[in-house]
Design an enzyme around this catalytic site. Structure first.
Site: not given
Ligand code: B3K
Ligand code: ZN
Length: 885
Positions: A267-271, A127, A303-304
């Site tokens: 921070g992070a990624m929701e794959n 993303e 969140h993720e």
């Protein structure tokens, strides 16, 4: 890197994709000096795009095309057009299969976008537009495909091979290699693709969903971090349960995986099914992570995870709609955190953050609506406006509709659009259809930038026993938007009588009163509301819970604010009254400093804080929040011209006075909590966060006194503790103190003890970078030479350079411009290998209009120097050029 001026992309130019990709089969062959990606795309003409067979234009960057095949036909260079960012092919039928093989270089990918290496492991970040660095593709969120992914790599170096969905096959290959195939049953856009290969250990657990399906949960980390996963796992399970209970959303795959990586741009990624996290957003245990880190991890995990529905099952049609998933998901995670911890404290933290940082963004050259109209580089639009203001917009919808109708609206949205890529308008439509509320005017919150001002005046008519509040809203011009239409502004309020009792609220024309706290919905530029049966002049409590992201002004006297601090039934507004009181008094000190007068503190601030400290009914976290003076950055944000020296001097003076006059109650609160901390083993839970927050803020004030017994207490806390919350705070307090020997000793001891833990060393850098003592820049420059520092690692950049430029105003804004020059140098260096991080670090320089003429000229000079420094990335070019405009 840019070879020409980047193009601007407009929302109004959106067109549906010409072609669709039904199935995507990928095979990765990972090697040390290159990787091969074979992609088989089963494609067809998009029936919604009209007749004919236009050219197929695929996105692709930084890759070497090795072969291309259209159905059974090998294509040669004469059959396609290749540019640095696109591959163009002429299909000869409405359905076809395109096979490509490309060579890429994850091992030298320092931008950390696409496929890259973090330490010894391979990982991805796609993303928004990173997938186009992996293979030729229609890299846009409205092209959704089924993915099957095979990864092959050396078995010894990379025993773990992961991708989205479920594992369906694996085996050994030649030359010590092995492979694994993953299949994702849910269609998704390419930005949700993920791959990981590494030598990882995992912590495992299970979750039984509301329909009694068992889901395997796995958190993968490097072996040395296996003891720091429990908090993340607990947070994940709480999130899964909460989303079932509050939104009726169930997890949909049999496995949910998280991988922690050290080099990550955010921070992070929701794959889908395979979230990739910055290790700072996963790893925590008492000895190494503070309470704040524990809470941040809980929030990011949520969140993720929540993105699985608000983002993945229903995704964005185009990147202008980013807030559709981000604003909604931030709102969801904020409510989750409020439910897990103290609701009021969570709201206070979020509002303080919004007002300091998002309001500044909204008043600067990069200001944009929650749904932007245009961008050059989408990475620059993962902003506080899209995330935090976007969440405020969702909160207002929740307030206007009420919890029940809001839930109906979200159910309808998920049901109606499951598996689709949609717009903010689609979301609003679902909310309208479910609630019957017309949100046409409300939608201006999506299209108009800038923070509205709300000026409120009152009129009490003793004879008629009526009380009228008149609200006047206005919104400043922002880039490209000189004029604004009135917003819908929900204002929650109450009226207090002289005893602090809240009055029943009946508006003129109403048959009866509707409670003592209610929401007025403003829709006009100026609007009055008259309350009846008001027997005495009341005191209004306005914008309770910060019911709208606006700058409210009402001419409260200091005595009235002190009264609200004690009597308002709304906890948020009790805190807010204290903040406003402190702002008024600090502004007076700032003016005294500017006039060269001796500073004199209004004793009402001391009296108010004494009352707070002596109130043993108050939640300790609230006491800590109420003792915290407005930050320097917030005081700068609300100034016409920010005078950093005066702000710093005023705030320091107030802190010293508070420490001197409230020494006894602060010392009592400190000692009682420190005694408990000494006895109890660390637990990461709300009541304990509250206790330690109060203990620590008391210690910071007490150290201002310079007394020996406080220094001794601080050293004792630094040495004798089982947790990072106490140790780091004690060290930070020492770092900001005049006790040079103790400071040097504690810094050295800490670094020696934690030198092998990069996340702890980040804290060590930050504490020093944020210290307002003179010589800040020299300290930062020296720390950049420390063996634990590495400009290639985004966490280190944020910890040292980011902390200096954003949290150390007095040093960063040094009158000689040295701070600006330093930051510009770092941005130029960073842009050479990581444009996203470079552009992010620019933020403080975009705010130049806030400062005096000399500083304005110095900052503009640095922005111009960046612009002239050579070939800039689109990321940095966009921010710099818009800032200078
Ligand atoms: N969706 C990602 C952000 C991606 C940023 C790309 N530059 C994390 C999040 O908001 O959950
Ligand atoms: Zn998000």
């Amino acid at each position: 890197m840019r070879t020409e001026q980047p193009k601007t992309i407009y929302l109004k130019d959106y067109q549906v994709p010409e072609y669709l990709i039904d199935e995507t089969s990928l095979t990765f062959e990972l090697y040390e000096d290159h990787s091969l990606v074979h992609a088989q795309l089963v494609m067809r003409r998009n029936p919604e795009a009209g007749p004919g067979l236009p050219l197929l234009v695929l996105n692709g960057q930084n890759m070497e095309l090795l072969s291309l095949r259209l159905d059974d036909r090998d294509l040669t260079a004469a059959d396609y057009l290749l540019s640095p960012s696109e591959l163009t092919v002429q299909p000869d039928s409405a359905s076809f299969t395109l096979d490509s093989t490309v060579r890429i270089h994850p091992e030298t990918n320092t931008a950390l976008e696409g496929l890259y290496k973090s330490g010894t492991m391979f990982c991805t970040q796609c993303e928004a537009e990173g997938f186009r660095k992996i293979t030729y593709y229609l890299d846009r969120p409205d092209v959704m495909s089924s993915f099957t992914t095979t990864v092959s790599a050396d078995k010894q170096r990379y025993p773990v091979l992961l991708s989205n969905g479920n594992p369906i096959a694996s085996g050994d290959g030649d030359n010590g290699r092995h492979w694994a195939t993953w299949q994702d049953p849910f269609k998704k856009p390419a930005y949700l693709f993920a791959l990981v290969a590494g030598d990882l250990w995992c912590v495992e657990d299970t979750f039984t969903t509301m329909s009694a399906r068992e889901v395997a949960l796995r958190i993968y980390v490097e072996p040395e971090n296996i003891d720091k996963c429990q908090h993340a796992m607990d947070s994940l399970k709480k999130s899964m349960r909460w989303d079932e209970e509050v939104y009726g959303r169930e997890y949909d795959l049999d496995i949910f995986m998280i991988v922690a990586v050290n080099d990550f741009n955010m921070g992070a990624m929701e794959n889908k099914g395979l979230n990739i996290f910055n290790s700072s957003a996963v790893l925590a245990k008492a000895e190494t992570a503070t309470d704040a880190a524990h809470q941040r991890i809980e929030g990011i995990l949520a969140h993720e995870y929540f993105h699985n529905w608000s983002g993945n099952r229903v995704t964005c049609r185009d990147w202008f709609q980013l807030s559709l998933k981000e604003g909604f998901t931030v709102f969801r995670d904020a409510e989750f955190s409020a439910d897990m911890n103290s609701r009021t404290v969570k709201r206070i933290e979020d509002v303080a953050y919004l007002r300091t940082h998002q309001f500044a963004e909204d008043a600067g050259p990069m200001a944009h609506p929650v749904r932007p109209d245009s961008y050059m580089e989408i990475s620059n639009f993962y902003t506080l406006t899209v995330y935090e203001k976007g969440a405020e917009v969702l909160r207002m919808i929740h307030t206007l509709l009420g919890a029940e109708a809001f839930r109906k609206g979200s159910d309808l949205y998920f049901e109606r659009h499951d598996g689709q890529a949609v717009t903010c308008d689609d979301f609003i439509k679902a909310m309208e259809d479910a609630s019957g509320v017309d949100l046409t005017q409300f939608k201006r919150w999506y299209s108009q930038a800038g923070t509205p001002r709300l000026d409120v005046r009152e009129a009490y008519d003793a004879a008629a026993q009526t009380y009228t509040l008149t609200f006047k809203q206005s919104c400043p011009a922002t880039p490209g938007q000189p004029e604004k239409q009135p917003f819908v502004i929900p204002v929650e309020l109450g009226l207090l009588n002289a005893q602090g009792v809240e009055l029943p609220l009946r508006l003129q024309g109403e048959a009866e009163a509707l409670g003592t706290s209610r929401v007025l919905s403003l829709t006009e530029a100026e609007q009055s509301f008259t309350f009846v049966d008001i027997a005495e002049q009341p005191l209004p409590s306005l914008l309770r819970g910060f019911s709208a992201p606006v700058k409210l002004s009402f001419p409260y006297s200091r005595d009235q604010l002190m009264f609200l601090m004690q009597h308002d039934s709304d906890g948020f507004n009790r805190w807010e009254a204290g903040q406003q009181l402190a702002v008024q008094i600090l502004q007076e000190l700032i003016a005294q400093h500017q006039a060269g007068k001796a500073l004199e503190l209004d004793q009402r601030l001391i009296a108010a804080l004494r009352t707070v400290l002596e109130n043993d009914q108050l939640d300790q976290a609230m006491v800590a929040e109420m003792l915290s003076l407005p930050g320097e950055a917030y005081l700068a944000e609300i100034s016409e011209v920010a005078d950093v020296e005066a702000i710093h001097a005023a705030r320091e003076f107030a802190r010293k006075q508070i420490a001197a006059e409230l020494f006894e109650p602060l010392w009592a609160r400190y000692q009682e909590n420190r005694a408990i901390s000494r006895e109890r083993a660390y637990v990461a839970e709300a009541a304990e966060f509250a206790r330690r927050a109060l203990q620590n803020i008391a210690l910071s004030y007490l150290m201002e006194s310079g007394k020996d017994e406080v220094l001794a207490a601080c050293l004792e806390q630094f040495e004798q503790t089982d947790n990072m919350t106490e140790r780091l705070h004690a060290m930070a307090v020492l770092v900001n103190s005049p006790f040079e020997a103790e400071k040097a000793a504690s810094l050295a001891k800490f670094a020696e003890h934690f030198k092998d833990n990069p996340l702890v060393m980040d804290q060590w850098f930050s504490v020093q970078a944020g210290s307002p003592l003179p010589g800040g820049l020299a300290r930062v420059q020296q720390l950049m030479q420390h063996p634990a520092f590495n400009l290639k690692n985004p966490n280190k950049v944020r910890a040292l350079i980011g902390a200096f430029a954003n949290q150390n105003l007095i040093n960063f804004h040094a009158a000689d411009g040295s701070g600006y020059r330093f930051l510009a140098d770092q941005v130029i260096a960073l842009d050479g290998f990581n444009p996203q991080i470079a552009a992010r670090q620019l933020a403080p320089l975009t705010r130049w209009r806030k400062y005096d003429a000399t500083r304005q000229a110095l900052i503009q000079g640095e922005l111009k120097r960046i612009l002239a420094s050579g070939e800039l990335s689109a990321d940095v070019y966009e921010v710099v050029s818009k800032s200078l405009n």
